[in-house]
Design a protein around this motif. Structure first.
Motif, PDB file in Angstrom:
ATOM      1  N   MET A 141      45.052   7.753  12.850  1.00 50.40           N
ATOM      2  CA  MET A 141      44.981   9.168  13.246  1.00 50.40           C
ATOM      3  C   MET A 141      44.816  10.038  12.010  1.00 50.40           C
ATOM      4  SD  MET A 141      47.844  11.465  15.228  1.00 50.40           S
ATOM      5  CE  MET A 141      47.879  10.362  16.624  1.00 50.40           C
ATOM      6  N   PRO A 142      43.907  11.028  12.060  1.00 45.02           N
ATOM      7  CA  PRO A 142      43.727  11.912  10.900  1.00 45.02           C
ATOM      8  C   PRO A 142      44.980  12.718  10.617  1.00 45.02           C
ATOM      9  CG  PRO A 142      41.918  12.158  12.495  1.00 45.02           C
ATOM     10  CD  PRO A 142      42.984  11.351  13.145  1.00 45.02           C
ATOM     11  N   GLU A 143      45.112  13.133   9.355  1.00 50.51           N
ATOM     12  CA  GLU A 143      46.235  13.991   8.998  1.00 50.51           C
ATOM     13  C   GLU A 143      46.111  15.337   9.705  1.00 50.51           C
ATOM     14  OE1 GLU A 143      48.933  13.378   7.082  1.00 50.51           O
ATOM     15  OE2 GLU A 143      48.262  11.305   7.094  1.00 50.51           O
ATOM     16  N   PRO A 144      47.220  15.903  10.193  1.00 56.54           N
ATOM     17  CA  PRO A 144      47.150  17.233  10.810  1.00 56.54           C
ATOM     18  C   PRO A 144      46.556  18.251   9.852  1.00 56.54           C
ATOM     19  CG  PRO A 144      49.295  16.215  11.185  1.00 56.54           C
ATOM     20  CD  PRO A 144      48.579  15.350  10.199  1.00 56.54           C
ATOM     21  N   THR A 145      45.816  19.199  10.390  1.00 48.85           N
ATOM     22  CA  THR A 145      45.205  20.243   9.575  1.00 48.85           C
ATOM     23  C   THR A 145      46.280  21.132   8.966  1.00 48.85           C
ATOM     24  OG1 THR A 145      43.285  20.270  11.019  1.00 48.85           O
ATOM     25  CG2 THR A 145      43.589  22.164   9.602  1.00 48.85           C
ATOM     26  N   PRO A 146      46.255  21.333   7.677  1.00 52.60           N
ATOM     27  CA  PRO A 146      47.246  22.231   7.052  1.00 52.60           C
ATOM     28  C   PRO A 146      47.095  23.649   7.609  1.00 52.60           C
ATOM     29  CG  PRO A 146      46.076  20.929   5.391  1.00 52.60           C
ATOM     30  CD  PRO A 146      45.367  20.727   6.683  1.00 52.60           C
ATOM     31  N   MET A 147      48.194  24.253   7.988  1.00 51.03           N
ATOM     32  CA  MET A 147      48.158  25.605   8.550  1.00 51.03           C
ATOM     33  C   MET A 147      48.532  26.672   7.520  1.00 51.03           C
ATOM     34  SD  MET A 147      47.157  25.525  11.653  1.00 51.03           S
ATOM     35  CE  MET A 147      46.324  24.001  12.033  1.00 51.03           C
ATOM     36  N   ASP A 148      48.949  26.201   6.320  1.00 47.06           N
ATOM     37  CA  ASP A 148      49.283  27.150   5.249  1.00 47.06           C
ATOM     38  C   ASP A 148      50.232  28.246   5.736  1.00 47.06           C
ATOM     39  OD1 ASP A 148      47.634  25.804   3.463  1.00 47.06           O
ATOM     40  OD2 ASP A 148      45.883  26.952   4.092  1.00 47.06           O
ATOM     41  N   VAL A 204      43.862   8.300  31.003  1.00 45.13           N
ATOM     42  CA  VAL A 204      43.714   9.042  29.747  1.00 45.13           C
ATOM     43  C   VAL A 204      44.902   9.979  29.557  1.00 45.13           C
ATOM     44  CG1 VAL A 204      42.301  10.733  28.529  1.00 45.13           C
ATOM     45  CG2 VAL A 204      41.199   8.892  29.816  1.00 45.13           C
ATOM     46  N   ILE A 205      45.312  10.649  30.646  1.00 43.12           N
ATOM     47  CA  ILE A 205      46.470  11.544  30.596  1.00 43.12           C
ATOM     48  C   ILE A 205      47.729  10.767  30.221  1.00 43.12           C
ATOM     49  CG2 ILE A 205      47.980  13.016  31.991  1.00 43.12           C
ATOM     50  CD1 ILE A 205      45.505  13.834  33.610  1.00 43.12           C
ATOM     51  N   ASP A 206      47.916   9.626  30.863  1.00 36.96           N
ATOM     52  CA  ASP A 206      49.109   8.814  30.604  1.00 36.96           C
ATOM     53  C   ASP A 206      49.153   8.345  29.146  1.00 36.96           C
ATOM     54  OD1 ASP A 206      49.812   9.152  33.234  1.00 36.96           O
ATOM     55  OD2 ASP A 206      49.085   7.184  33.896  1.00 36.96           O
ATOM     56  N   ARG A 207      47.990   7.950  28.601  1.00 34.15           N
ATOM     57  CA  ARG A 207      47.946   7.478  27.219  1.00 34.15           C
ATOM     58  C   ARG A 207      48.254   8.621  26.249  1.00 34.15           C
ATOM     59  NH1 ARG A 207      45.892   2.622  25.734  1.00 34.15           N
ATOM     60  NH2 ARG A 207      45.239   3.490  23.728  1.00 34.15           N
ATOM     61  N   ALA A 208      47.747   9.823  26.559  1.00 31.75           N
ATOM     62  CA  ALA A 208      48.022  10.977  25.687  1.00 31.75           C
ATOM     63  C   ALA A 208      49.513  11.285  25.671  1.00 31.75           C
ATOM     64  CB  ALA A 208      47.221  12.188  26.159  1.00 31.75           C
ATOM     65  N   GLY A 255      52.437  10.857  22.561  1.00 35.41           N
ATOM     66  CA  GLY A 255      53.111  12.058  22.095  1.00 35.41           C
ATOM     67  C   GLY A 255      52.180  13.141  21.601  1.00 35.41           C
ATOM     68  N   LEU A 256      50.924  13.089  22.018  1.00 37.88           N
ATOM     69  CA  LEU A 256      49.978  14.121  21.604  1.00 37.88           C
ATOM     70  C   LEU A 256      50.310  15.446  22.290  1.00 37.88           C
ATOM     71  CD1 LEU A 256      46.584  12.153  21.742  1.00 37.88           C
ATOM     72  CD2 LEU A 256      47.840  12.877  19.706  1.00 37.88           C
ATOM     73  N   PRO A 257      50.164  16.561  21.601  1.00 34.32           N
ATOM     74  CA  PRO A 257      50.510  17.870  22.176  1.00 34.32           C
ATOM     75  C   PRO A 257      49.438  18.406  23.119  1.00 34.32           C
ATOM     76  CG  PRO A 257      49.728  18.168  19.933  1.00 34.32           C
ATOM     77  CD  PRO A 257      49.772  16.679  20.168  1.00 34.32           C
ATOM     78  N   ILE A 258      49.121  17.623  24.148  1.00 32.23           N
ATOM     79  CA  ILE A 258      48.151  18.029  25.166  1.00 32.23           C
ATOM     80  C   ILE A 258      48.872  18.192  26.495  1.00 32.23           C
ATOM     81  CG2 ILE A 258      45.976  17.514  26.346  1.00 32.23           C
ATOM     82  CD1 ILE A 258      45.303  15.543  24.148  1.00 32.23           C
ATOM     83  N   ALA A 289      44.291  17.831  19.254  1.00 30.97           N
ATOM     84  CA  ALA A 289      45.699  17.419  19.270  1.00 30.97           C
ATOM     85  C   ALA A 289      46.023  16.508  18.097  1.00 30.97           C
ATOM     86  CB  ALA A 289      46.018  16.715  20.588  1.00 30.97           C
ATOM     87  N   GLU A 290      45.088  15.651  17.731  1.00 35.00           N
ATOM     88  CA  GLU A 290      45.329  14.760  16.598  1.00 35.00           C
ATOM     89  C   GLU A 290      45.370  15.517  15.276  1.00 35.00           C
ATOM     90  OE1 GLU A 290      42.276  11.820  16.919  1.00 35.00           O
ATOM     91  OE2 GLU A 290      43.412  10.606  18.354  1.00 35.00           O
ATOM     92  N   ARG A 291      44.890  16.754  15.286  1.00 37.71           N
ATOM     93  CA  ARG A 291      44.953  17.600  14.085  1.00 37.71           C
ATOM     94  C   ARG A 291      46.161  18.536  14.127  1.00 37.71           C
ATOM     95  NH1 ARG A 291      39.594  17.704  12.000  1.00 37.71           N
ATOM     96  NH2 ARG A 291      40.370  18.957  10.265  1.00 37.71           N
ATOM     97  N   GLY A 292      47.057  18.333  15.091  1.00 37.09           N
ATOM     98  CA  GLY A 292      48.282  19.101  15.166  1.00 37.09           C
ATOM     99  C   GLY A 292      48.216  20.350  16.013  1.00 37.09           C
ATOM    100  N   VAL A 293      47.100  20.570  16.699  1.00 41.42           N
ATOM    101  CA  VAL A 293      46.924  21.757  17.534  1.00 41.42           C
ATOM    102  C   VAL A 293      47.537  21.520  18.911  1.00 41.42           C
ATOM    103  CG1 VAL A 293      45.194  23.203  18.679  1.00 41.42           C
ATOM    104  CG2 VAL A 293      44.827  22.436  16.319  1.00 41.42           C
ATOM    105  N   THR A 294      48.170  22.553  19.467  1.00 45.88           N
ATOM    106  CA  THR A 294      48.645  22.499  20.850  1.00 45.88           C
ATOM    107  C   THR A 294      47.467  22.761  21.780  1.00 45.88           C
ATOM    108  OG1 THR A 294      50.839  23.289  20.209  1.00 45.88           O
ATOM    109  CG2 THR A 294      50.221  23.517  22.536  1.00 45.88           C
ATOM    110  N   VAL A 295      47.313  21.923  22.796  1.00 49.12           N
ATOM    111  CA  VAL A 295      46.162  22.020  23.701  1.00 49.12           C
ATOM    112  C   VAL A 295      46.633  22.073  25.142  1.00 49.12           C
ATOM    113  CG1 VAL A 295      44.016  20.927  24.485  1.00 49.12           C
ATOM    114  CG2 VAL A 295      44.715  20.705  22.090  1.00 49.12           C
TER     115      VAL A 295
END
Length: 500
Positions: free
Chosen positions: A1-8, A58-62, A66-69, A37-43
């Motif tokens: 999984m990519p690192e979450p996007t820095p929000m500074d 797909v919903i169950d896997r998300a 623990g993805l924020p979807i 979601a993999e970048r840390g965004v709430t969706v």
């Protein structure tokens, strides 16, 4: 999984995704939800009960990951709009005549969506990412005081072509729907007939819809595009200049699950039929790059007589094939023809899927060497990502323009010779068996031309994968998009604070 996007130090943004309930539009939006979601965004992904059931795994896997979807299910107002109960997706409409009612039902979701997004436990929305057809979501964004981003579901090449065709006096003055005309204002020479051009001036209703879409485009904050810079950089730049707004190319989004196993890819978009799952096992026994995969999307209807021509052409080509027939295309006449010799005569060499096919998993299989496609944008991108050249068979919307991109610009396709736009096929045969056989043979040709086409497709697929990797063009565009929305909301809150 990519690192979450820095929000500074910025508040984590909340993206609300509102897809059109049609498989070709919903599937990439699901992918976008995961990428965000993999970048840390709430969706929040807006859907309906029937459509949620299609992507339940797909919903169950998300949720398990623990993805924020959050998948927000809204009751689809079928009865209020004059639709039969359960018609919650374009491919479930029993008749095209119900299309206006379907869009009315979509529009009726405005107030329920606003109510749910305003609930105390919901994080404040940062933006609305809406399908192009949901014009009503501009009002939702305005009510919430957030930007609306449009998801067109296609690339910048067809989008720019459509805008230039609309503004062309030449197309206005020509009455012959079959005469090839050059699309103006493009870096490549592209010809298309007026009859193949999507959303051209045809009737008052089409004209009204187009004008409303242009008005909504002008009001939006920007455009999210399922494409990548390395494939159509000139057209991304040209489209941005034409609309005067930013277009974030963040694709191909189907690559979000490139490292997932076959079982995950097999349920992307819907539950695969038993035929589809058995097909994956059958492909393991077939020689590499030898199989032709034929599938025409989830909406266009192919008549039994045209199916017979397709089947006979595939058989005569002498190539192994996988052939998808949608449930609503199955008929007693077609089943009788299949049973009276076709299945037996192609045993071991042909595989017929009746139902939903796990397309990404099939195209990704090493046995597949060519794809007969309706030229839907998702299918084109999935073929490119898999490095599989295409045989183009467009039906409607922007598909003829996608064909021109695949064949004339990128050089990774062979045209089947379809010349007329059509949503539904009657008994008319658009392409005869001899032409199907000939074009399949050309697609699968092992000579210099065929090898060059495969080489170009493979190279483009490698560029697509690099674009989605960390520091790739699409990865960076996703970073820029997230930061743009975050900064916009900071500016809005700051302005509200000063005014208070």
């Amino acid at each position: 999984m990519p690192e979450p996007t820095p929000m500074d130090g910025l508040t984590i943004p909340h993206f609300v995704l509102v897809p059109l309930p049609a498989q070709g539009h919903t599937i990439p939006m699901v992918d976008i939800a995961h990428l965000l979601a993999e970048r840390g965004v709430t969706v929040t992904f807006v859907t309906t009960p029937v459509n949620a059931a299609r992507i339940r795994k797909v919903i169950d896997r998300a949720e398990a990951a623990g993805l924020p979807i959050g998948f927000l299910e809204l009751r689809f107002p079928c009865a209020e709009a004059g639709l039969p109960e359960g018609c919650e997706n374009v491919d479930l409409l029993p008749s095209l005549e119900l299309t206006p009612a379907f869009f009315r039902a979509c529009g009726l979701l405005r107030e329920p969506l606003l109510d749910r997004l305003r609930e105390p436990h919901q994080p404040p929305a940062s933006c609305i990412v809406s399908d192009m057809w949901h014009l009503w979501t501009q009002g939702v964004a305005d009510e919430l005081g957030v930007p609306r981003l449009i998801f067109h579901g296609t690339g910048c090449f067809p989008l720019l072509c459509m805008r230039n065709i609309r503004s062309s006096i030449l197309f206005d003055e020509v009455n012959d729907d079959t005469k090839p005309l050059m699309v103006p204002g493009l870096p490549h020479r592209i010809e298309i007939t007026k009859g193949q051009s999507p959303f051209f001036r045809q009737d008052p209703e089409s004209e009204r819809l187009w004008n409303e879409m242009l008005t909504a485009d002008e009001a939006c904050h920007g455009v999210v595009v399922n494409s990548f810079h390395e494939m159509e950089s000139l057209y991304i730049e040209g489209y941005q200049k034409a609309i005067g707004k930013k277009a974030w190319a963040i694709g191909p989004v189907c690559l979000y699950n490139k490292n997932e196993d076959v079982s995950v890819k097999a349920v992307r978009g819907n539950k695969s039929s038993d035929d589809g799952l058995q097909c994956l096992a059958w492909l393991d026994s077939v020689a590499p790059r030898s199989v032709v995969y034929a599938s025409f999307g989830s909406v266009a209807y192919i008549s039994p007589s045209q199916h017979v021509e397709i089947g006979e052409g595939l058989k005569a080509s002498n190539h192994p094939f996988v052939w998808v027939i949608k449930p609503r295309e199955q008929s007693p006449a077609l089943e009788q023809w299949l049973a009276e010799g076709f299945v037996e005569s192609t045993e071991g060499r042909g595989f017929v899927i009746r139902g939903w096919a796990p397309q990404v998993a099939i195209l990704s299989h090493s046995a597949v060497g060519g794809f007969v496609t309706h030229c839907g944008w998702n299918s084109c991108l999935e073929a490119i990502c898999a490095g599989v050249p295409v045989l183009t068979w467009p039906f409607f919307a922007e598909q003829f323009l996608n064909e021109r991109l695949m064949v004339s610009v990128l050089g990774i396709g062979v045209a089947a010779g379809v010349n007329t736009r059509t949503m539904l096929m009657g008994d008319e045969i658009m392409v005869k068996r001899e032409a199907v056989e000939e074009s399949v043979r050309k697609l699968m040709d092992g000579g210099e031309e065929g090898e060059e086409r495969r080489k170009r497709t493979k190279e483009l697929g490698e560029k697509a994968r690099k674009a989605m990797e960390v520091a790739g063009s699409s990865y960076q565009n996703m970073t820029d998009l997230i930061q743009e929305v975050s900064l916009h909301n900071v500016k809005v809150r700051s302005k509200m604070g000063r005014e208070a």
